[in-house]
Design an enzyme around this catalytic site. Structure first.
Site, PDB file in Angstrom:
ATOM      1  N   SER A 142      48.262  41.973  35.703  1.00 12.64           N
ATOM      2  CA  SER A 142      47.363  40.996  36.239  1.00 12.64           C
ATOM      3  C   SER A 142      48.358  40.224  37.100  1.00 12.64           C
ATOM      4  CB  SER A 142      46.390  40.424  35.442  1.00 12.64           C
ATOM      5  OG  SER A 142      45.784  39.263  36.255  1.00 12.64           O
ATOM      6  N   TYR A 154      44.514  35.127  28.072  1.00  7.89           N
ATOM      7  CA  TYR A 154      44.449  36.199  29.161  1.00  7.89           C
ATOM      8  C   TYR A 154      45.782  36.212  29.631  1.00  7.89           C
ATOM      9  CZ  TYR A 154      43.086  39.144  32.936  1.00  7.89           C
ATOM     10  OH  TYR A 154      43.251  40.394  33.922  1.00  7.89           O
TER      11      TYR A 154
HETATM   12  P1  NAD Z   1      35.607  45.172  33.969  1.00  9.67           P
HETATM   13  O1  NAD Z   1      35.316  44.176  32.864  1.00  9.67           O
HETATM   14  O2  NAD Z   1      34.876  45.455  35.078  1.00  9.67           O
HETATM   15  O3  NAD Z   1      35.734  46.648  33.186  1.00  9.67           O
HETATM   16  C1  NAD Z   1      36.847  46.623  32.140  1.00  9.67           C
HETATM   17  C2  NAD Z   1      36.127  47.824  31.433  1.00  9.67           C
HETATM   18  O4  NAD Z   1      36.789  48.095  29.907  1.00  9.67           O
HETATM   19  C3  NAD Z   1      34.915  47.888  30.626  1.00  9.67           C
HETATM   20  O5  NAD Z   1      34.209  49.119  31.033  1.00  9.67           O
HETATM   21  C4  NAD Z   1      34.896  47.449  29.297  1.00  9.67           C
HETATM   22  O6  NAD Z   1      33.870  48.072  28.795  1.00  9.67           O
HETATM   23  C5  NAD Z   1      36.177  48.179  29.003  1.00  9.67           C
HETATM   24  N1  NAD Z   1      36.515  47.408  27.624  1.00  9.67           N
HETATM   25  C6  NAD Z   1      36.652  46.339  27.150  1.00  9.67           C
HETATM   26  N2  NAD Z   1      37.148  46.096  25.887  1.00  9.67           N
HETATM   27  C7  NAD Z   1      37.375  47.577  25.685  1.00  9.67           C
HETATM   28  C8  NAD Z   1      37.921  48.128  24.398  1.00  9.67           C
HETATM   29  N3  NAD Z   1      38.209  47.176  23.477  1.00  9.67           N
HETATM   30  N4  NAD Z   1      38.083  49.170  24.433  1.00  9.67           N
HETATM   31  C9  NAD Z   1      37.940  50.262  25.424  1.00  9.67           C
HETATM   32  N5  NAD Z   1      37.375  49.839  26.577  1.00  9.67           N
HETATM   33  C10 NAD Z   1      36.975  48.261  26.673  1.00  9.67           C
HETATM   34  O7  NAD Z   1      37.129  44.629  34.229  1.00  9.67           O
HETATM   35  P2  NAD Z   1      38.072  45.116  35.956  1.00  9.67           P
HETATM   36  O8  NAD Z   1      37.998  44.107  36.463  1.00  9.67           O
HETATM   37  O9  NAD Z   1      37.479  46.504  35.946  1.00  9.67           O
HETATM   38  O10 NAD Z   1      39.377  44.869  34.900  1.00  9.67           O
HETATM   39  C11 NAD Z   1      40.047  46.389  34.464  1.00  9.67           C
HETATM   40  C12 NAD Z   1      41.589  46.129  34.286  1.00  9.67           C
HETATM   41  O11 NAD Z   1      42.256  45.243  35.499  1.00  9.67           O
HETATM   42  C13 NAD Z   1      41.619  44.753  33.126  1.00  9.67           C
HETATM   43  O12 NAD Z   1      42.827  45.250  32.350  1.00  9.67           O
HETATM   44  C14 NAD Z   1      42.063  43.497  33.760  1.00  9.67           C
HETATM   45  O13 NAD Z   1      42.554  42.923  32.897  1.00  9.67           O
HETATM   46  C15 NAD Z   1      42.652  44.041  34.850  1.00  9.67           C
HETATM   47  N6  NAD Z   1      42.567  43.065  36.061  1.00  9.67           N
HETATM   48  C16 NAD Z   1      41.300  42.952  36.779  1.00  9.67           C
HETATM   49  C17 NAD Z   1      41.405  41.888  37.857  1.00  9.67           C
HETATM   50  C18 NAD Z   1      40.145  41.745  38.425  1.00  9.67           C
HETATM   51  O14 NAD Z   1      40.048  40.962  39.469  1.00  9.67           O
HETATM   52  N7  NAD Z   1      39.036  42.480  38.267  1.00  9.67           N
HETATM   53  C19 NAD Z   1      42.441  41.235  38.250  1.00  9.67           C
HETATM   54  C20 NAD Z   1      43.510  41.458  37.447  1.00  9.67           C
HETATM   55  C21 NAD Z   1      43.595  42.403  36.517  1.00  9.67           C
END
Ligand code: NAD
Length: 258
Positions: A142, A154
């Protein structure tokens, strides 16, 4: 012949039930991969249904909590029982806690580390025995891991994930296994859907491209890193953030001087 096609390759994606993980699973199937999509739910989440019906690759769904080492062992055993090897792993599952420095609890810190850091470590430990030379691991970091993003648990977890990724790239390189990290900025997903308008506005002000990103824009970079086109790329970190992290805080100065 180098190409973005992943025909004949098996890729595991964690947290694939929605958001970026679902888009990554869908794009990898389109590229011809056999995708093992995993998430917390017992049954395949609806966001994956469309990807599973494509005729190019194939998608199977398995329940997996990434913080559960026994779950990873079961997954590895099941993959082995199918007679498959693993060519790719996307450590995408992640959670956040939005508490700030003086309010964050140790319980928050531990839970975020369990999923974002230990979950990725367990994935690497469990699946690398099934990988051969040419395999590729992508960890999803991230911009929080490149900056002093305010949700402290985080942010600390994503900085820790960078360390894990670099050690893994060093240790697994001699086996021909590559390890890289993508750092998304503000991507439109269920995770960010609940973000306060102030957060969205302030982030856009720091983003040279002046817009948020889509899940497909992250998935495309993940696909590149899993493909033979990136065969000499390991230990790399690629921000997918519209330029948010690149200016190191100088954008507000530049904007003020216009
Ligand atoms: P999201 O919350 O929409 O989806 C995350 C998914 O991970 C969900 O389907 C959830 O059920 C699953 N999950 C959560 N805990 C879990 C566990 N213990 N075991 C298995 N699955 C689990 O999130 P997103 O925005 O799609 O994020 C995906 C990745 O990208 C994450 O690592 C997040 O930190 C990173 N990220 C997201 C953003 C953003 O702006 N959306 C920015 C930077 C980084």
């Amino acid at each position: 012949m180098v190409s973005l096609q992943l025909d004949g390759r098996t890729v595991v994606v964690s947290g694939a039930g929605q958001g970026q993980g679902a888009a990554e699973a869908g794009m990898l199937v389109e590229a011809g991969a056999r995708v093992i999509a995993t998430d917390l739910a017992g049954d395949m989440p609806s966001a994956l249904a469309a990807a599973s019906s494509t005729s190019t690759g194939a998608l199977v769904y398995r329940q997996l909590d990434v913080s559960d080492s026994a779950g990873w062992s079961r997954l590895a055993g099941w993959i082995q029982s199918q007679g498959w090897r693993v060519d790719g792993l996307v450590n995408n599952a992640g959670i956040t806690r939005r508490s700030r420095l003086l309010d964050a609890s140790v319980a928050d810190l531990r839970r975020v580390y369990d999923v974002n850091v230990a979950g990725s470590l367990l994935g690497i430990q469990s699946l690398t025995p099934l990988m051969g030379s040419g395999a590729s691991i992508v960890n999803v970091g991230s911009v929080a891991g490149l900056t002093a993003h305010y949700p402290v648990a985080y942010t600390a977890s994503k900085w820790a994930l960078r360390g894990l990724s670099q050690v893994a790239a060093m240790e697994l390189g001699p086996r021909g296994i590559r390890v890289n990290t993508v750092h998304p900025g503000f991507i439109e997903t269920p995770m960010t859907a609940g973000a306060r308008p102030e957060f969205r506005h302030a982030t856009l002000a720091e983003t040279p491209l002046g817009r948020t990103g889509s899940v497909e824009e992250v998935a495309g970079v993940v696909l590149f890193l899993l493909s033979p086109l990136s065969s000499y790329v390991t230990g790399a970190e690629i921000p997918v953030d519209g330029g948010q992290s690149g200016h190191g805080g100088a954008k507000s100065v530049s904007d003020a001087m216009r």
